[in-house]
Enzyme design. Structure first.
Site, mmCIF file in Angstrom:
data_model
loop_
_atom_site.group_PDB
_atom_site.id
_atom_site.type_symbol
_atom_site.label_atom_id
_atom_site.label_comp_id
_atom_site.label_asym_id
_atom_site.label_seq_id
_atom_site.Cartn_x
_atom_site.Cartn_y
_atom_site.Cartn_z
ATOM 1 N N ASP A 1 -61.780 -16.584 38.240
ATOM 2 C CA ASP A 1 -61.829 -15.117 38.208
ATOM 3 C C ASP A 1 -60.464 -14.519 38.515
ATOM 4 O O ASP A 1 -60.008 -14.520 39.657
ATOM 5 C CB ASP A 1 -62.878 -14.630 39.226
ATOM 6 C CG ASP A 1 -63.042 -13.108 39.226
ATOM 7 O OD1 ASP A 1 -62.209 -12.405 38.612
ATOM 8 O OD2 ASP A 1 -64.003 -12.628 39.851
ATOM 9 N N GLU B 1 -69.993 -13.094 43.341
ATOM 10 C CA GLU B 1 -69.547 -12.803 41.977
ATOM 11 C C GLU B 1 -69.620 -14.031 41.064
ATOM 12 O O GLU B 1 -70.116 -13.924 39.943
ATOM 13 C CB GLU B 1 -68.147 -12.193 42.008
ATOM 14 C CG GLU B 1 -68.179 -10.771 42.567
ATOM 15 C CD GLU B 1 -66.818 -10.229 42.998
ATOM 16 O OE1 GLU B 1 -65.793 -10.867 42.672
ATOM 17 O OE2 GLU B 1 -66.789 -9.181 43.660
ATOM 18 N N LYS C 1 -61.436 -1.850 47.850
ATOM 19 C CA LYS C 1 -62.166 -3.080 48.177
ATOM 20 C C LYS C 1 -61.364 -3.997 49.099
ATOM 21 O O LYS C 1 -61.920 -4.740 49.900
ATOM 22 C CB LYS C 1 -62.508 -3.818 46.882
ATOM 23 C CG LYS C 1 -63.416 -5.024 47.033
ATOM 24 C CD LYS C 1 -63.751 -5.580 45.666
ATOM 25 C CE LYS C 1 -64.675 -6.776 45.714
ATOM 26 N NZ LYS C 1 -65.005 -7.235 44.343
HETATM 27 P P1 ADP Z 1 -61.450 -6.435 39.409
HETATM 28 O O1 ADP Z 1 -62.466 -7.518 39.411
HETATM 29 O O2 ADP Z 1 -60.299 -6.698 40.320
HETATM 30 O O3 ADP Z 1 -62.011 -5.079 39.589
HETATM 31 P P2 ADP Z 1 -61.217 -6.598 36.523
HETATM 32 O O4 ADP Z 1 -61.952 -7.824 36.276
HETATM 33 O O5 ADP Z 1 -61.786 -5.329 35.991
HETATM 34 O O6 ADP Z 1 -60.743 -6.444 37.995
HETATM 35 O O7 ADP Z 1 -59.776 -6.797 35.878
HETATM 36 C C1 ADP Z 1 -58.841 -5.792 35.893
HETATM 37 C C2 ADP Z 1 -57.542 -6.362 35.442
HETATM 38 O O8 ADP Z 1 -57.684 -6.900 34.127
HETATM 39 C C3 ADP Z 1 -56.434 -5.347 35.394
HETATM 40 O O9 ADP Z 1 -55.270 -5.869 35.989
HETATM 41 C C4 ADP Z 1 -56.236 -5.147 33.932
HETATM 42 O O10 ADP Z 1 -54.887 -4.799 33.655
HETATM 43 C C5 ADP Z 1 -56.577 -6.507 33.398
HETATM 44 N N1 ADP Z 1 -56.911 -6.491 31.975
HETATM 45 C C6 ADP Z 1 -57.949 -5.838 31.397
HETATM 46 N N2 ADP Z 1 -57.898 -6.015 30.054
HETATM 47 C C7 ADP Z 1 -56.828 -6.790 29.821
HETATM 48 C C8 ADP Z 1 -56.220 -7.316 28.640
HETATM 49 N N3 ADP Z 1 -56.715 -7.060 27.432
HETATM 50 N N4 ADP Z 1 -55.124 -8.084 28.775
HETATM 51 C C9 ADP Z 1 -54.598 -8.331 29.985
HETATM 52 N N5 ADP Z 1 -55.109 -7.868 31.120
HETATM 53 C C10 ADP Z 1 -56.211 -7.104 31.041
HETATM 54 MG MG MG Z 2 -64.005 -8.628 39.528
#
Ligand code: ADP
Ligand code: MG
Length: 619
Positions: free
Chosen positions: A211, A187, A87
């Site tokens: 976010d 978003e 992305k």
């Molecule tokens: P994106 O929008 O960039 O695709 P996400 O919203 O899916 O990302 O977030 C992914 C991030 O959230 C990763 O860095 C992951 O390690 C972190 N993450 C997911 N669950 C947890 C958690 N329980 N504690 C800390 N970080 C988390």
């Molecule tokens: Mg996201």
């Protein structure tokens, strides 16, 4: 306004077809939809109950593609053929990325700094659009598998700060995946919708959406007014997120072992192992107070307190962004009505705490923060599907409205999908000297030539005082009220002469007709561009003939017989070209005529200027 059950983005009539919402994330992607029976948005899970599709692709030796969870193991085993964070590359040139190159373990092509980046895997080159399309295809497949029906339409979300190129790239990725992208939505807007914000028509609120995802952070300040979302400001850092936390944890551990024991940068495999260990521990710390892991023969631990210390500078940066966003929106903290948390990283207790403290209010965190965007996209999809009839959809013009201009071209004043009520005005002028009236013909449709559209009405603005061509300023205003009634007003500004009509644009148009008009415009898009170019060339050609003729008549005495005869021949050639379907030929002939007339036109104008100057002196 008649309520047309029409899909405002594609123009097709609403069938029972499902439209899904997709969060195409940097780290994780998801697909969701509003369940037809429960009317609730749900994220679609795979057989193993997993909602997130990691945005990771592995490209095998023979070009075979593995997406998502199955590709994750390749991060370690085959890093140079495993693509993540695609992305970040969307709509970007190599120049845009040069400072952050070393964050990618795969190869980004740098032969041409200006053009869009490509990723090299083995001997193959992949565009980010193509790579994203594989992720989208995976989501589409998942949805089709679960729903047992073809899914070809979606709403896809993008960050509020995405520019046109990035939004277009996202659209193209959808197209490539066989998805008709009905809307690209922001978003933060989607996340707000997921919490039901903005769903009631009288609601007026200011929302901050925080976010923190895997690789990016952004905060957006949104204003909802009567169901319409507006992004007041957005701020953030495209290189700040969970990945940075992972790196900070790794650094924290590496300080505990001798430099000689630390993995070399080239040892991608070991670097990845450290990274994955940090992720694992970080996630555990959202539920427990400490965790341990063994990497490269070393044992490491981390507790909640240490983690809070490690991320403190990073959290500070995000709060500084919040401050910025507020300042840009010209708002103070107490003017924020709601705070929404988005992104997996906001699961961290330390982050929730600090964000709530900064805004001085409780935050929306009831929904899964990595699902909210997809859930909101599903709600938007449902609205577009026409299932939520009281909302948004009805207040939009299904077809463009415009007037006829020179060469029978359609000049659109109100594009289709414009929210109503709406007002727009544009200025036009006359084509002929002393022209006393102007015909205003109003059309509806998407084609470039008015005859392919539907004529709604026509009237004459009369009583324009005699002026040379191009001098009158006729303002044509289109006003479409909340009931969909269009009022067209034409006014000559210098004299104040004015005329007005009222039209019901949809009157008499059946759903099928609207659909046909839209489909036509898609089918004929290419033809229309060609036709438009030809019409424009002809209009220019005619104008050139007119001005040349005027000039030659006026200054005939100053021109040599040779000049007159060559000009006449060139004019004749142009006249002939205007009757043919060849815009290039018209341009050639115009060029020739210009070449012929330029020398004497300059000479005559010089003479005219010096005569004028002499005249002044005598006075
Ligand atoms: P994106 O929008 O960039 O695709 P996400 O919203 O899916 O990302 O977030 C992914 C991030 O959230 C990763 O860095 C992951 O390690 C972190 N993450 C997911 N669950 C947890 C958690 N329980 N504690 C800390 N970080 C988390
Ligand atoms: Mg996201």
């Amino acid at each position: 306004m008649p309520k047309i059950g029409i899909n405002i983005a594609t123009g097709s009539l609403q069938q029972a077809e499902m439209i899904v919402g997709i969060d195409l994330g940097t780290t994780n992607s998801l697909v969701a939809l509003v369940h037809p029976d429960t009317r609730k948005p749900v994220v679609l899970k795979d057989q193993n109950g997993l909602a997130l599709v990691p945005s990771i692709l592995h490209i095998g030796q023979h070009g075979e593609i593995t997406v998502g969870e199955a590709a994750r193991t390749f991060l370690k085993e085959d890093p140079s053929r495993t693509i993540f964070s695609v992305k970040r590359l969307m709509g970007k040139s190599y120049k845009d990325l040069s400072s952050s190159q070393d964050l990618f373990t795969y190869k980004i092509i740098d032969e041409d700094k200006e053009s869009l980046v490509k990723v090299q895997v083995g001997q193959q080159f992949y565009s980010p659009i193509e790579l994203s399309s594989y992720i989208l295809r995976e989501l589409k497949d998942r949805a089709e598998h679960m729903l047992k029906t073809p899914v070809s339409k979606a709403v896809i979300t993008v960050p509020a700060y995405f520019n046109d190129a990035q939004r277009q790239a996202t659209r193209d990725a959808g197209k490539l995946a066989g998805i008709d992208v009905l809307r690209i939505i922001n978003e933060p807007t989607a996340a707000s919708l997921a919490y039901g914000l903005g769903m009631s028509p009288e609601e007026n609120k200011t929302i901050a959406v925080y976010d923190l995802g895997g690789g990016t952070f952004d905060v957006s300040i949104l204003q909802i007014n009567n169901g319409v979302f507006e992004v007041l400001s957005t701020h953030g850092d495209t290189y700040l997120g969970g990945d940075d936390i992972d790196r900070a944890i790794v650094d924290f551990w590496l300080k505990q072992i001798p430099v000689s024991a630390q993995p070399k940068k080239e040892d991608i495999l070991m670097v990845q192992s450290y990274r994955l260990a940090a992720v694992q521990v970080k996630h555990q710390l959202s539920m427990q107070s400490n965790a341990e892991v063994v990497v490269g023969g070393h044992s490491f631990s981390l507790d909640q307190f240490q983690l809070e210390e490690i991320i403190a500078p990073l959290v500070e940066r995000t709060l500084a962004s919040c401050q910025h966003a507020l300042a840009d929106a010209k708002l103070s903290i107490n003017q924020i009505d709601e705070v929404v948390l988005v992104g997996g990283s906001t699961r961290m207790p330390a982050i929730k705490k600090k964000v709530a403290a900064f805004f001085g209010r409780s935050v929306h965190d009831a929904l899964d923060p990595d699902q909210v965007v997809a859930l909101g996209a599903a709600i938007q999809a449902d609205i577009l599907a026409g299932n939520n009839k009281d909302f948004l959809l009805l207040d939009i013009t299904p077809l463009s409205l415009g007037i006829e201009t020179m060469g029978s071209l359609m000049d659109v004043l109100i594009p289709r999908n414009t929210k109503i009520p709406f007002r727009v005005a544009r200025q036009y002028t006359t084509q002929q000297d002393g022209q006393g009236s102007m015909r205003i013909s109003v059309y509806q449709g998407e084609r470039d030539m008015v005859q392919d559209n539907r004529k709604l009405s026509e009237f004459n603005l009369t009583g324009i005082p005699g002026m040379p061509a191009g001098v009158p300023k006729v303002e044509v205003a289109f006003l479409i009220n909340a009931d969909g009634i269009l009022t067209v007003r034409a006014k000559e500004i210098r004299s104040g002469v004015e005329q007005e009509i009222e039209i019901k644009p949809q009157y008499g148009l059946t759903d099928q007709e609207v659909e046909r008009l839209l489909l036509d415009s898609i089918t004929h898009a290419k033809d229309d561009i060609k036709k438009r170019a030809l019409v424009e060339a002809r209009t220019e050609g005619e104008q050139l003939l007119q001005t040349t003729e005027k000039f030659v008549t006026k200054y005939a005495a100053s021109l040599s017989p040779k000049e007159l005869s060559v000009t006449a021949a060139d004019m004749q050639a142009l006249q002939l070209a205007l009757t043919m379907e060849d815009k290039d030929l018209i341009h050639q002939r115009m060029e020739a005529l210009n070449e012929t007339s330029r020398p004497y036109a300059e000479r005559v104008m010089d003479q005219a200027v010096s005569t004028a100057l002499k005249g002044q002196k005598i006075e």
